[in-house]
Write a protein that holds these residues in place. Structure first.
Motif, PDB file in Angstrom:
ATOM      1  N   TYR A  86     -38.398   7.772  10.835  1.00 50.89           N
ATOM      2  CA  TYR A  86     -37.463   7.117   9.912  1.00 50.89           C
ATOM      3  C   TYR A  86     -37.398   5.608  10.122  1.00 50.89           C
ATOM      4  O   TYR A  86     -37.540   4.822   9.169  1.00 50.89           O
ATOM      5  CB  TYR A  86     -36.082   7.755  10.075  1.00 50.89           C
ATOM      6  CG  TYR A  86     -34.990   7.128   9.247  1.00 50.89           C
ATOM      7  CD1 TYR A  86     -35.139   6.948   7.870  1.00 50.89           C
ATOM      8  CD2 TYR A  86     -33.790   6.726   9.826  1.00 50.89           C
ATOM      9  CE1 TYR A  86     -34.131   6.392   7.097  1.00 50.89           C
ATOM     10  CE2 TYR A  86     -32.771   6.171   9.066  1.00 50.89           C
ATOM     11  CZ  TYR A  86     -32.946   6.011   7.703  1.00 50.89           C
ATOM     12  OH  TYR A  86     -31.949   5.456   6.944  1.00 50.89           O
ATOM     13  N   THR A 266     -24.294  13.647   1.996  1.00 45.70           N
ATOM     14  CA  THR A 266     -25.558  12.928   2.194  1.00 45.70           C
ATOM     15  C   THR A 266     -25.617  12.325   3.587  1.00 45.70           C
ATOM     16  O   THR A 266     -26.656  12.362   4.252  1.00 45.70           O
ATOM     17  CB  THR A 266     -25.716  11.823   1.134  1.00 45.70           C
ATOM     18  OG1 THR A 266     -25.686  12.410  -0.171  1.00 45.70           O
ATOM     19  CG2 THR A 266     -27.028  11.063   1.312  1.00 45.70           C
ATOM     20  N   ASN A 270     -28.322  13.218   6.542  1.00 45.25           N
ATOM     21  CA  ASN A 270     -29.116  12.140   7.110  1.00 45.25           C
ATOM     22  C   ASN A 270     -29.107  12.159   8.635  1.00 45.25           C
ATOM     23  O   ASN A 270     -30.093  11.812   9.281  1.00 45.25           O
ATOM     24  CB  ASN A 270     -28.589  10.799   6.601  1.00 45.25           C
ATOM     25  CG  ASN A 270     -29.509   9.650   6.920  1.00 45.25           C
ATOM     26  OD1 ASN A 270     -30.595   9.554   6.372  1.00 45.25           O
ATOM     27  ND2 ASN A 270     -29.093   8.786   7.833  1.00 45.25           N
ATOM     28  N   LYS A 274     -31.762  16.598   7.480  1.00 41.68           N
ATOM     29  CA  LYS A 274     -32.964  15.942   6.983  1.00 41.68           C
ATOM     30  C   LYS A 274     -32.651  14.500   6.628  1.00 41.68           C
ATOM     31  O   LYS A 274     -31.699  14.228   5.885  1.00 41.68           O
ATOM     32  CB  LYS A 274     -33.504  16.677   5.748  1.00 41.68           C
ATOM     33  CG  LYS A 274     -34.788  16.083   5.199  1.00 41.68           C
ATOM     34  CD  LYS A 274     -35.248  16.823   3.950  1.00 41.68           C
ATOM     35  CE  LYS A 274     -36.516  16.181   3.385  1.00 41.68           C
ATOM     36  NZ  LYS A 274     -36.955  16.851   2.136  1.00 41.68           N
ATOM     37  N   GLN A 276     -32.436  11.096   4.897  1.00 41.80           N
ATOM     38  CA  GLN A 276     -32.481  10.696   3.492  1.00 41.80           C
ATOM     39  C   GLN A 276     -33.037   9.282   3.384  1.00 41.80           C
ATOM     40  O   GLN A 276     -32.349   8.311   3.713  1.00 41.80           O
ATOM     41  CB  GLN A 276     -31.080  10.756   2.889  1.00 41.80           C
ATOM     42  CG  GLN A 276     -30.370  12.091   3.071  1.00 41.80           C
ATOM     43  CD  GLN A 276     -31.062  13.214   2.347  1.00 41.80           C
ATOM     44  OE1 GLN A 276     -31.078  13.267   1.118  1.00 41.80           O
ATOM     45  NE2 GLN A 276     -31.654  14.118   3.117  1.00 41.80           N
ATOM     46  N   PRO A 279     -30.751   7.466   0.140  1.00 35.69           N
ATOM     47  CA  PRO A 279     -29.456   8.162   0.059  1.00 35.69           C
ATOM     48  C   PRO A 279     -28.638   7.829  -1.179  1.00 35.69           C
ATOM     49  O   PRO A 279     -27.719   8.580  -1.521  1.00 35.69           O
ATOM     50  CB  PRO A 279     -28.737   7.699   1.333  1.00 35.69           C
ATOM     51  CG  PRO A 279     -29.374   6.388   1.674  1.00 35.69           C
ATOM     52  CD  PRO A 279     -30.809   6.509   1.257  1.00 35.69           C
ATOM     53  N   ASN A 282     -31.803   8.716  -4.579  1.00 34.01           N
ATOM     54  CA  ASN A 282     -32.458  10.021  -4.641  1.00 34.01           C
ATOM     55  C   ASN A 282     -32.124  10.906  -3.433  1.00 34.01           C
ATOM     56  O   ASN A 282     -33.005  11.295  -2.672  1.00 34.01           O
ATOM     57  CB  ASN A 282     -33.978   9.841  -4.755  1.00 34.01           C
ATOM     58  CG  ASN A 282     -34.692  11.138  -5.066  1.00 34.01           C
ATOM     59  OD1 ASN A 282     -34.149  12.017  -5.725  1.00 34.01           O
ATOM     60  ND2 ASN A 282     -35.918  11.266  -4.577  1.00 34.01           N
ATOM     61  N   PRO A 283     -30.844  11.277  -3.244  1.00 37.70           N
ATOM     62  CA  PRO A 283     -30.496  12.147  -2.107  1.00 37.70           C
ATOM     63  C   PRO A 283     -30.884  13.593  -2.387  1.00 37.70           C
ATOM     64  O   PRO A 283     -30.926  14.028  -3.545  1.00 37.70           O
ATOM     65  CB  PRO A 283     -28.973  11.992  -2.019  1.00 37.70           C
ATOM     66  CG  PRO A 283     -28.555  11.695  -3.426  1.00 37.70           C
ATOM     67  CD  PRO A 283     -29.663  10.878  -4.026  1.00 37.70           C
ATOM     68  N   ASP A 284     -31.147  14.337  -1.320  1.00 37.34           N
ATOM     69  CA  ASP A 284     -31.437  15.765  -1.463  1.00 37.34           C
ATOM     70  C   ASP A 284     -30.154  16.540  -1.742  1.00 37.34           C
ATOM     71  O   ASP A 284     -29.045  16.071  -1.459  1.00 37.34           O
ATOM     72  CB  ASP A 284     -32.085  16.309  -0.194  1.00 37.34           C
ATOM     73  CG  ASP A 284     -33.474  15.730   0.024  1.00 37.34           C
ATOM     74  OD1 ASP A 284     -34.149  15.453  -0.985  1.00 37.34           O
ATOM     75  OD2 ASP A 284     -33.860  15.544   1.193  1.00 37.34           O
TER      76      ASP A 284
END
Length: 384
Positions: A86, A266, A270, A274, A276, A279, A282-284
């Motif tokens: 990251y 989010t 993070n 997972k 991000q 964030p 386009n966050p999951d």
């Protein structure tokens, strides 16, 4: 003679704190959060500067201070998927770096103080460190004042202050570029002003600044206000003063949340499931089952690995020995109960107890136990 002794000890403590501050200044730990706080400095000071230029200036300075800081560490076991690469990605991608800044903009007072040091001429990385170091020194100075007042023994207060200065979480927080030390200082000051100086208005201001430094302390202050409300007649706080004070605290927390662009879910992902990379844009999707599984897998280990279990043993021994379990003596039980309830609620939001972020709770418990064991004054006596 006691006044002369106290003066000598204050001078000795000041010299000791200066030496420790110098040592900490020359032995800083460049944690990976520093790049975000530095980026926010440049963004605030030079609003027209493009993110690419901010990114270049931040990482050029950090590479000079600590070369290879943002290399991938593939040997490290990941807590959140993608965390090993990251920070390398951040160091290479200005867009990812720009979105990361929002994760750290929710500590406005810390960033404001940081900006003041930067405007005074310090380098961006140095500014972030100075806050932690100066907060460390001031925390210990006010601990000494508090212990001197409660124990009525300046030598013992001095010895305990020196021992607390070596407390690992406190030292760790002073070596990181983070708001932990400053928020702890403001937390302790708000209690010192309320308990020793008996100034509810100033305590409110300090509590607001604490929340603006670390918003999650709003949980703890909310419980403390329940305790104050219960005892408001005894300490003679008027209902409208109490209400206004709590509204100010709530507004401090609400302001931070209003400008926060990143949801709690989010932020949780993070840190713990997972990473991000984007964030904001386009966050999951958040998976609640993954959240519950992580909480269940961590809570016992985190609690047993922290100091909170050991401190709880001392709380039970001291409070039970000092106060029979009766309604009229319920304040200490409520106080420490609220402390631990705050800790566990905070854990549900950010599931870790074993880090420098908990230093405020550690010191509140330790100093609270000393107060209960040693002070003959009523905690809830009338405010002057």
């Amino acid at each position: 003679m006691p006044k002369k002794t106290n003066l000598i000890l204050k001078v000795l403590l000041s010299v000791y704190l200066c030496l420790m501050s110098y040592y900490l200044y020359t032995h800083q730990y460049y944690n990976v959060d520093i790049e975000a706080y530095m980026g926010l400095l440049y963004k605030a000071e030079y609003p027209e500067m493009k993110i690419e230029e901010i990114h270049q200036k931040v990482f050029a300075e950090l590479d000079e201070k600590r070369p290879g800081m943002f290399e991938s560490d593939l040997s490290h076991e990941e807590t959140a998927k993608g965390e090993n690469t990251y920070y390398k990605t951040i160091s290479e991608n200005p867009k990812v770096f720009e979105e990361e800044l929002q994760l750290f903009s929710v500590k406005p007072f810390y960033n404001f103080v940081n900006l003041l040091f930067f405007k005074a001429g310090f380098a961006a990385s140095t500014s972030t460190f100075l806050i932690s170091i100066l907060s460390y020194a001031l925390i210990l100075y006010f601990i000494f004042l508090f212990l001197s007042k409660i124990l009525k023994n300046h030598q013992l207060a001095f010895l305990l202050t020196i021992l607390l200065s070596l407390f690992k979480p406190l030292l760790e927080s002073s070596r990181h570029a983070s708001p932990d030390s400053l928020s702890c200082l403001l937390l302790l000051l708000s209690f010192y002003v309320f308990i020793i100086k008996r100034n509810f208005h100033l305590a409110t201001v300090l509590a607001m600044l604490c929340i603006l430094t670390r918003p999650e302390y709003f949980i703890f202050y909310s419980f403390i206000y329940i305790l104050i409300f219960i005892q408001r007649k005894k300490i003679e706080i008027k209902s409208h003063e109490f209400a206004i004070s709590f509204v100010y605290l709530f507004l401090s927390f609400a302001i931070v949340q209003y400008f926060n662009q990143i949801s709690w879910s989010t932020l949780f992902m993070n840190q713990f499931t997972k990473v991000q990379l984007y964030p904001i844009s386009n966050p999951d999707a958040f998976n609640f089952q993954d959240y519950l599984h992580f909480i269940k897998s961590k809570i016992l280990f985190e609690f047993n690995s922290s100091y909170f279990l050991l401190l709880l043993i001392f709380i039970i021994i001291i409070v039970y020995n000092k106060f029979s379990f009766q309604k009229k003596n319920g304040v200490p039980y409520l106080f420490f109960g609220f402390v631990y309830l705050s800790i566990f609620l905070r854990f549900l939001i950010f599931p870790t107890m074993v880090n420098r972020m908990m230093i405020g709770y550690y010191l509140i418990i330790i100093l609270g136990l000393i107060y209960i064991q040693s002070s003959k004054e009523d905690l809830c006596k009338k405010l002057s």
